[in-house]
Design an enzyme around this catalytic site. Structure first.
Site, PDB file in Angstrom:
ATOM      1  N   CYS A  22      41.657  42.132  39.481  1.00  0.00           N
ATOM      2  CA  CYS A  22      41.950  43.506  39.935  1.00  0.00           C
ATOM      3  C   CYS A  22      43.344  43.945  39.496  1.00  0.00           C
ATOM      4  O   CYS A  22      43.538  45.084  39.088  1.00  0.00           O
ATOM      5  CB  CYS A  22      41.907  43.598  41.463  1.00  0.00           C
ATOM      6  SG  CYS A  22      40.572  42.712  42.232  1.00  0.00           S
ATOM      7  N   ASP A  23      44.323  43.073  39.616  1.00  0.00           N
ATOM      8  CA  ASP A  23      45.723  43.497  39.513  1.00  0.00           C
ATOM      9  C   ASP A  23      46.475  42.951  38.311  1.00  0.00           C
ATOM     10  O   ASP A  23      47.626  43.347  38.070  1.00  0.00           O
ATOM     11  CB  ASP A  23      46.482  43.077  40.788  1.00  0.00           C
ATOM     12  CG  ASP A  23      45.879  43.706  42.031  1.00  0.00           C
ATOM     13  OD1 ASP A  23      45.356  44.830  41.926  1.00  0.00           O
ATOM     14  OD2 ASP A  23      45.915  43.081  43.099  1.00  0.00           O
TER      15      ASP A  23
ATOM     16  N   CYS B  80      43.916  38.795  43.779  1.00  0.00           N
ATOM     17  CA  CYS B  80      42.861  39.050  42.788  1.00  0.00           C
ATOM     18  C   CYS B  80      43.465  39.366  41.419  1.00  0.00           C
ATOM     19  O   CYS B  80      43.951  40.477  41.196  1.00  0.00           O
ATOM     20  CB  CYS B  80      41.985  40.218  43.266  1.00  0.00           C
ATOM     21  SG  CYS B  80      40.717  40.669  42.084  1.00  0.00           S
TER      22      CYS B  80
END
Ligand code: NAP
Length: 319
Positions: free
Chosen positions: A149-150, A146
């Site tokens: 997200c990261d 992701c």
């Protein structure tokens, strides 16, 4: 962020509903909107991935009605608010067992049991893994599924993106906001992704490509340091240093709960053009039932269709 306000997680004994929807992605929340407007007071169980995959996508550029694009989690939030406005309930709960052998259908969760006159399955899909040495050990330590997200963890770092589809390029482009370079590694010599994303990625100075190459191992002690690659044409192996590896190699439908109970093809629940499964009263929509299109707009459309069919089914029974 996905709207957690008002989500209940309280322990229940057994709740009966006319329409139970499993999954709160675009398909589930569109189904909830239509079932709510039919005054069927649907209950949506979110599952673990709140908002579905769309909530993990930074920007959606191809959902009609948003000419400038819309944030993935923002769109999920809007879907939820719209469904709730008409009386849908959304609960943070996840099904652990399903009994579709008789009606009402029975769904078991950690919080209790639910029985339902109709069931709409919109459980979506989860990212595939490479299944190479080092992947499990280094997940969260440089291996990610992701970018939204990261990605921010990789400011001015070198990252690798695996895959040649829309997700790989879209997420790769997103990663150029942070990373100093993004190397897309693809197992063939041509991309699967659509033309717009291909052009954008090829024109981005931070993105470069390695073709005809697969991953043999993810290397690192405590964090990702490199990926061992193998050229599928020459067999040559190389070690490519990198700080992060983002894997976008497709998805597997989250339908394991229904194996042996519903007709499926390669894990996708089989539905007809009215979203009816092999069990009367059970419908499926979105990526759990769609091996072909897998778009936010098509998932939402399938969800709406499933709810309309469920409504007609209940009307026929005078419920
Ligand atoms: P996808 O289209 O199935 O692409 C998966 C990619 O991973 C393919 O290039 C595939 O290679 C590669 N791959 C598969 N298994 C692999 C393995 N074991 N090792 C290395 N590479 C592997 O999946 P996706 O990109 O997640 O897209 C899923 C669906 O969502 C598609 O319908 C896509 O159009 C849609 N989507 C749309 C957008 C958008 O419109 N903006 C954005 C994201 C996703 P091959 O090409 O050789 O098969």
């Amino acid at each position: 962020m996905f709207n957690l306000s008002g989500l209940s997680t309280s322990k229940t004994e057994s709740q009966h509903v006319k329409v139970l929807i499993l999954g709160a992605g675009p398909a589930g929340l569109a189904a909830a909107l239509y079932a709510a407007r039919a005054e069927l007071a649907p209950l949506v169980l979110t599952g673990i991935q709140l908002g579905g995959q769309v909530a993990l996508t930074h920007t959606i550029e191809n959902y009609p009605g948003f000419p400038e694009g819309v944030g993935g989690s923002e769109l999920g939030d809007l879907f939820q608010k719209q469904a709730e406005r008409f009386g849908a309930r959304v609960e943070f709960d996840s099904a652990s067992a399903a009994d579709l052998s008789q009606r009402p259908f029975k769904i078991t969760t950690d919080n209790g049991d639910y029985t339902a006159d109709t069931l709409i399955i919109t459980t979506g899909a989860s990212p595939n893994h490479l299944n190479v040495p080092g992947e499990v050990e280094l997940t969260g330590k440089g291996v990610s599924y992701c970018a939204t997200c990261d990605g921010w963890l990789f400011k001015d770092k070198k990252v690798v993106v695996i895959g040649g589809g829309d997700s790989a390029l879209e997420e790769g482009l997103f990663l150029t906001r942070y990373a100093s370079s993004v190397t897309v590694i693809h197992r063939r010599d041509s991309l699967r992704a659509g033309a717009v994303l291909q052009k954008r990625a090829q024109e981005n100075p931070k993105i470069n490509f390695i073709w005809d190459t697969v991953e043999a191992e993810i290397v690192g002690k405590g964090k990702v340091e490199a990926v061992r690659l193998r050229n599928v044409k020459t067999g040559e192996e190389t070690v490519f240093p990198t700080d992060g590896i983002f894997i976008f190699i497709g998805h597997t439908p989250n339908t394991q709960l229904f194996e042996g109970q519903l007709a499926m093809e390669k894990g996708y629940i089989e539905v007809d053009d009215k979203m009816q499964t092999s069990v009367p009263g059970v419908y499926a929509a979105g990526e759990a039932a769609d091996p072909t299109f897998r778009q936010v707009v098509t998932s939402a459309g399938m969800g709406a269709a499933a709810a309309i069919t469920a409504t007609r089914f209940l009307e026929h029974e005078n419920k």
